[in-house]
Enzyme design. Structure first.
Site, PDB file in Angstrom:
ATOM      1  N   ASP A  17      58.512  44.634  27.001  1.00  0.00           N
ATOM      2  CA  ASP A  17      59.425  44.234  27.416  1.00  0.00           C
ATOM      3  C   ASP A  17      60.339  44.289  25.876  1.00  0.00           C
ATOM      4  O   ASP A  17      59.781  43.355  25.086  1.00  0.00           O
ATOM      5  CB  ASP A  17      59.212  42.862  27.269  1.00  0.00           C
ATOM      6  N   GLU A  95      69.499  47.885  31.856  1.00  0.00           N
ATOM      7  CA  GLU A  95      70.349  46.715  32.699  1.00  0.00           C
ATOM      8  C   GLU A  95      72.151  46.942  33.285  1.00  0.00           C
ATOM      9  O   GLU A  95      72.613  47.801  32.241  1.00  0.00           O
ATOM     10  CB  GLU A  95      69.880  45.776  31.754  1.00  0.00           C
ATOM     11  N   LYS A 131      67.952  47.765  36.153  1.00  0.00           N
ATOM     12  CA  LYS A 131      67.978  46.789  36.506  1.00  0.00           C
ATOM     13  C   LYS A 131      69.178  45.999  37.041  1.00  0.00           C
ATOM     14  O   LYS A 131      70.437  45.923  35.328  1.00  0.00           O
ATOM     15  CB  LYS A 131      67.784  46.272  34.566  1.00  0.00           C
ATOM     16  N   THR A 155      66.064  41.426  37.934  1.00  0.00           N
ATOM     17  CA  THR A 155      65.887  40.688  36.706  1.00  0.00           C
ATOM     18  C   THR A 155      66.502  39.510  37.222  1.00  0.00           C
ATOM     19  O   THR A 155      67.413  38.888  37.952  1.00  0.00           O
ATOM     20  CB  THR A 155      65.684  41.368  35.750  1.00  0.00           C
ATOM     21  N   PHE A 177      60.248  35.152  36.580  1.00  0.00           N
ATOM     22  CA  PHE A 177      59.900  35.253  35.088  1.00  0.00           C
ATOM     23  C   PHE A 177      59.500  33.323  34.892  1.00  0.00           C
ATOM     24  O   PHE A 177      58.734  33.242  36.053  1.00  0.00           O
ATOM     25  CB  PHE A 177      61.521  34.450  34.815  1.00  0.00           C
TER      26      PHE A 177
END
Length: 320
Positions: A17, A95, A131, A155, A177
């Site tokens: 990440d 993203e 994303k 996400t 998450f």
């Protein structure tokens, strides 16, 4: 004894990440994930100085208008992604703009433009994950993109409601998450949690079990870790996306890593589907998921604005 990182690689696909090129080259993850915060940080390093100059020159030729500012910001995000693609054998997540999180059609247009921009650089769609935030609108965009052969990474996922909706949409991968859920509960309760008690760990385990119990093919990739204990508690998850600092910590630890998740250990969990009304009600009833989703979108939008402001200043200097 091998390191815990090496042991983890045997049972879980390890993803980095980060946009830190040196760290990716050193740690050799299979995939990389990025977001506006990571892109902004990467662009602040000397490695991307030439990419910034190139993108600004390109933007100047586009006229330097507000549309050019956004286009240059996109171009820079693609530059970071393209650099990462050269280093990993798998995929890089890029993203869609956070300020489009509640606009399905605009998200679709942006996603298609990202894929086209990568193709212009000789990078095919099978190396990229689009994303999107796990809003109802983001999930609907992903559903369309998946049918077009564009794989998606959903996400800012904090709840089983979001995970079920993503499964219904047949998205390629979700990023539930962990650390941000822990943050919320620690602030709410004032309590410290062990890895086994960690609400973020429990959430991902529940989602993983639901998917495996119902033979759902969507990949579960735990994300947003606060400590190595959370990672160890999810050993065996399909994928885990981990910061370089925690990857380094795991690489130096030669203790035994116990597998915690596997398809064979799944327990029955009846399959359900959610329509928009049910999804919104379930989110409304989950204060943590609602607050953290909104907070995450705001944070990514803020960093996107910072990037665009930087681009605007560079374009003005180039025009002077």
């Amino acid at each position: 004894m091998t390191s815990k990182l090496d042991q983890l690689r045997e049972i879980t696909t390890v993803v980095a990440d980060t946009g830190d090129i040196e760290a990716v080259a050193r740690l050799k993850p299979v995939d990389c994930t990025t977001n506006p915060s990571i892109v902004l940080k990467a662009l602040g390093t000397p490695m991307f100085a030439d990419a910034i100059k190139e993108a600004v020159a390109w933007g100047k030729n586009q006229g330097g208008n507000p549309e050019a500012v956004s286009a240059v910001a996109d171009r820079l995000a693609i530059s970071v992604g393209a650099a990462l693609v050269k280093l990993v054998p798998g995929r890089v997540s890029t993203e869609v703009d956070a300020d489009l999180s509640f606009d399905t059609e605009a998200s679709l247009a942006k996603a298609r433009s990202i894929i086209a921009a990568y193709k212009d650089r000789g990078i095919e769609r099978d190396r990229i994950l689009i994303k999107l935030a796990s809003t109802w609108e983001g999930i609907r965009a992903a559903e369309v993109l998946q049918k077009e052969g564009i794989d998606c990474n959903l996400t800012l996922l904090f709840s089983k409601a979001q995970a079920i909706a993503c499964a219904d949409a047949k998205v390629f991968l979700i990023s539930p998450f962990v650390g941000r859920i822990l943050d919320w509960y620690k602030k709410s309760t004032g309590k410290d949690y062990t890895a086994e008690e960690d609400p973020g760990v429990i959430s991902v385990r529940d989602i993983y079990n639901y998917y495996k119990a119902n033979d759902i093919k969507t990949i579960v990739m735990g994300a947003s870790f606060r400590n190595a204990g959370e990672i160890e508690a999810l050993a065996g998850c399909d994928r885990l996306t981990i910061s370089p600092a925690l990857l380094d910590e795991l690489s130096k630890d030669e203790g035994k890593l116990e597998r915690k998740l596997s398809p064979e250990s799944r327990k029955p969990d009846a399959k359900v589907s959610v329509d928009e009304k049910t999804f919104r009600w379930m989110m409304n009833e989950d204060a943590m998921a609602t607050e953290k989703l909104a907070e995450g979108i705001r944070a990514f939008a803020k960093d996107l604005t910072t990037l665009r402001t930087m681009v605007q200043k560079e374009l003005q200097l180039a025009a002077a």
